[in-house]
Design an enzyme around this catalytic site. Structure first.
Site, PDB file in Angstrom:
ATOM      1  N   VAL A 152     -56.934  38.838  22.049  1.00 42.77           N
ATOM      2  CA  VAL A 152     -56.505  38.666  23.437  1.00 42.77           C
ATOM      3  C   VAL A 152     -57.726  38.551  24.337  1.00 42.77           C
ATOM      4  O   VAL A 152     -58.655  39.364  24.246  1.00 42.77           O
ATOM      5  CB  VAL A 152     -55.607  39.835  23.887  1.00 42.77           C
ATOM      6  CG1 VAL A 152     -55.133  39.616  25.326  1.00 42.77           C
ATOM      7  CG2 VAL A 152     -54.421  39.991  22.958  1.00 42.77           C
ATOM      8  N   ASP A 185     -40.199  46.173  17.059  1.00 47.52           N
ATOM      9  CA  ASP A 185     -41.582  46.680  17.045  1.00 47.52           C
ATOM     10  C   ASP A 185     -41.875  47.461  18.326  1.00 47.52           C
ATOM     11  O   ASP A 185     -42.918  47.283  18.953  1.00 47.52           O
ATOM     12  CB  ASP A 185     -42.570  45.519  16.887  1.00 47.52           C
ATOM     13  CG  ASP A 185     -43.909  45.995  16.309  1.00 47.52           C
ATOM     14  OD1 ASP A 185     -43.961  47.133  15.785  1.00 47.52           O
ATOM     15  OD2 ASP A 185     -44.899  45.250  16.391  1.00 47.52           O
ATOM     16  N   GLY A 202     -53.754  38.390  16.179  1.00 48.07           N
ATOM     17  CA  GLY A 202     -54.570  37.556  17.044  1.00 48.07           C
ATOM     18  C   GLY A 202     -55.488  38.356  17.949  1.00 48.07           C
ATOM     19  O   GLY A 202     -55.525  39.588  17.906  1.00 48.07           O
ATOM     20  N   GLY A 240     -58.977  42.649  23.532  1.00 47.37           N
ATOM     21  CA  GLY A 240     -58.600  43.415  22.347  1.00 47.37           C
ATOM     22  C   GLY A 240     -58.278  42.505  21.190  1.00 47.37           C
ATOM     23  O   GLY A 240     -58.225  41.278  21.324  1.00 47.37           O
ATOM     24  N   GLN A 241     -58.070  43.117  20.029  1.00 52.11           N
ATOM     25  CA  GLN A 241     -57.779  42.344  18.826  1.00 52.11           C
ATOM     26  C   GLN A 241     -56.783  43.094  17.970  1.00 52.11           C
ATOM     27  O   GLN A 241     -56.837  44.327  17.867  1.00 52.11           O
ATOM     28  CB  GLN A 241     -59.063  42.089  18.027  1.00 52.11           C
ATOM     29  CG  GLN A 241     -58.866  41.165  16.832  1.00 52.11           C
ATOM     30  CD  GLN A 241     -60.201  40.710  16.248  1.00 52.11           C
ATOM     31  OE1 GLN A 241     -61.254  41.027  16.783  1.00 52.11           O
ATOM     32  NE2 GLN A 241     -60.141  39.950  15.166  1.00 52.11           N
ATOM     33  N   GLY A 242     -55.818  42.371  17.397  1.00 52.65           N
ATOM     34  CA  GLY A 242     -54.812  42.970  16.539  1.00 52.65           C
ATOM     35  C   GLY A 242     -54.643  42.175  15.272  1.00 52.65           C
ATOM     36  O   GLY A 242     -55.410  41.260  14.970  1.00 52.65           O
TER      37      GLY A 242
END
Length: 618
Positions: A319, A431, A317, A312-314
């Protein structure tokens, strides 16, 4: 050496069996030499009269000089006499002479508000705050008025919620403001010769055993946590009561078995010794690999197979899935170089280095190789809770049972409570959201992503912030503006409340949804509150009665957590107790500026946005 170790094991096992057999004295011990209207049994034990395994750590009772039963609380300077124990409700009623009350009152609030001091919590009462401005008759408060009372109103009166008119007819001239759990005035203003109050405990939980009229005990003598129910025999003793003949047969069997095993080990000692050494070596290698370690960027590329398997991507960064040399699966988060000045990386490593909890994701290692930075976590195969909320309505593959959702909510709450109270320094996550709640193979939750976390001492009630932090929809109002109060650990409570409401609705609520005709904005939490306030069923897909109870409980707890002002929100310890309690939870005050109740999903009321208030300064 292996033979002697095994012999020692069997001797310890035999001793444990004998120790367990002696626990027949644990059942319904009467007291200190005079009849009582209650019996002493697990989790309590009478010190110096019953074995240690009869009770749970911290639940010691003792006999006073005048044959009264008292509870042992080391930091309380006076004797607390026990008048009754309610094992089903898990409440112990105690009293002290009034001439000791002054000493007691100086220490009780500080003592019971700190969960590290005692397994007991002071039993608060359900109270109602009344505005009696202009009331011709004086009103005597039953409860201490909350700290926020009195500044905006004149004559306030706090009375017990049950039987308000019956016990206080004078409040018929007053107007109700809101309900709250408060401290009775009798605790600080008692004039009787004896001061009575009650203490509660949540762990260990023997309520199920007591309701079934069964006994409760430690599952394994010497352990601190696991308990089990058992059935009394006809003599009123537990199943562990054995005759000396039975114990002799058990010991004889052990001796025969030991002799047989000893002969086998003498025959094959060299071979087994080598295998044991290899096994220990492999264990130590695995243990070293699982400890937080520093990796080079070359190691990271090797671990992730050149970043082949992207998870995945956020915003901060990407992962990737990887594998250590001992075939342990891990998740590697490669941080973006263009985001910030490394604060998130420093926060994550510094914070997670001191966290050890089953419901917090474990940091396996990190990489700080030049400008390249990465974090290495344990791999959790079932992704994040966000996937199951956002896809639940359209894809049955992502549907979770209400029982699993309840378990996820409770364990997540325990993880947050650990961050607030279980570490040397209090950790504020800032968060909490479904995307940061990861699920292992058994769908047990683990809190992740501590890039925005802040550390503060436990005696520090507020924290200083220069800018708002978190994800829109989950950020507490006070994080935007001091008009709502100071920023504290209650900000995480607010975020957790929004997470609970999303779980109840199986939908995202941090963005505005639309009705079918597209004409009105829908604010889902307020719609849920209006349904619960009017006693209607939640209009969501629920099959059974038990599922409906779970959904209602999660909704009520969520609404308690999203009160606008921090003082109106419970602590995470209280949240855990509410989630464990089950039914009969009180409705919270209305957290929304609504003009009136609505049975349908109505337009979200106009309300000044938190962004319009003055920003918080450092």
């Amino acid at each position: 050496m292996a033979v002697s170790s095994l012999c020692l094991y069997f001797l310890i096992t035999a001793a444990a069996v004998l120790g367990r057999a002696s626990q027949e004295d644990c059942v319904d011990y009467s007291g200190c030499g005079e009849p009582k209207d209650f019996h002493i049994r697990f989790p309590f034990r009478l010190k110096d009269k019953q074995p240690n395994d009869c009770g749970y750590p911290g639940f010691n009772l003792y006999c006073t000089s005048d044959n009264q039963i008292a509870i042992e609380l080391p930091k309380i300077p006076v004797e607390l006499h026990v008048s009754f124990i309610d094992y089903i409700s898990q409440i112990i009623h105690v009293n002290i002479p009034e001439f000791h009350a002054v000493q007691f009152k100086k220490s009780v609030q500080e003592y019971f508000l700190d969960p590290t001091n005692s397994p007991f919590a002071y039993g608060l009462s359900r109270c109602t705050l009344m505005n009696c401005s202009g009331n011709p008759f004086p009103c005597a408060s039953d409860c201490l008025i909350p700290n926020d009372g009195g500044s905006r109103y004149g004559n306030l009166c706090a009375v017990y919620s049950d039987g308000i008119i019956k016990d206080h007819p004078e409040v018929i001239w007053c107007s109700k403001m809101y309900n709250f759990f408060g401290v009775p005035t009798s605790l600080v203003e008692s004039t009787d010769t004896v001061l009575y109050f009650s203490l509660r405990w949540s762990e260990p939980s023997c309520t199920r055993c007591e309701r079934q009229q069964k006994g409760c005990r430690l599952k394994r003598p010497g352990t601190d946590h696991e308990t089990e129910c058992f059935t009394f025999n006809k003599h009123g003793k537990g199943p562990w009561t054995k005759s000396l003949v039975t114990i002799g047969l058990i010991m004889g069997s052990f001796v025969v078995l030991l002799m047989s095993i000893a002969a086998f080990y003498v025959h094959a000692s060299d071979k087994n010794e080598k295998e044991n050494r290899l096994r220990i070596k492999k264990f130590l290698e695995d243990y070293i690999a699982l400890r937080p370690a520093r990796y080079s960027y070359t190691d990271i590329k090797k671990i992730t197979n050149q970043f082949r398997d992207k998870l995945g991507q956020g915003a901060y960064g990407t992962v990737f899935k990887g594998k250590l040399s001992n075939n342990v699966l891990i998740a590697v988060k490669i941080l973006n170089n263009t985001k910030g000045n490394g604060e998130e990386f420093i926060n994550e490593v510094a914070t997670m280095g001191q966290i050890h909890h089953v419901n917090v994701v474990r940091l396996v290692g990190y990489c700080a190789d030049g400008f390249r930075r990465a974090l290495v976590y344990e791999f959790l195969p079932n992704d994040s809770l966000d996937k199951y909320i956002s896809h639940a309505a359209s894809d049955t593959n992502y549907s979770l049972s209400w029982e699993k959702l309840q378990n996820i909510a409770l364990r997540t709450a325990k993880g947050i409570e650990y961050l607030h109270q279980g570490c040397d320094q209090r950790i504020l996550h800032f968060d909490i959201k479904p995307h940061n709640i990861l699920l292992d193979k058994n769908f047990s939750p683990k809190i992740s992503d501590f890039g925005l976390a802040k550390l503060c001492s436990k005696d520090q009630s507020t924290v200083s912030m220069s800018t708002a932090r978190g994800t829109m929809g989950y950020i507490a109002p006070e994080v935007f503006s001091r008009n709502f109060g100071n920023v504290s650990y209650k900000a995480d409570v607010y975020s957790f409340g929004m997470l609970l409401l999303e779980m109840v609705g199986r939908r995202k609520i941090n963005t505005d949804a639309k009705e079918e005709n597209g004409a009105h904005e829908v604010y889902y939490p307020e719609w849920i509150y209006n349904l619960l306030e009017e006693g209607e069923d939640l209009r969501i897909q629920i099959e059974g009665e038990e599922d409906a109870k779970i959904a209602k409980k999660l909704a009520i707890v969520g609404l308690w957590c999203i009160q606008w002002h921090p003082i109106g929100r419970p602590t995470m310890k209280v949240v855990v107790q509410m989630l464990e309690r089950g039914e009969d939870l009180a409705m919270p005050p209305n957290p929304f500026a609504s003009t009136g109740p609505s049975k349908t999903m109505t337009k979200r009321p106009a309300r000044r946005s938190p962004l319009e208030f003055e920003a918080i300064a450092e």
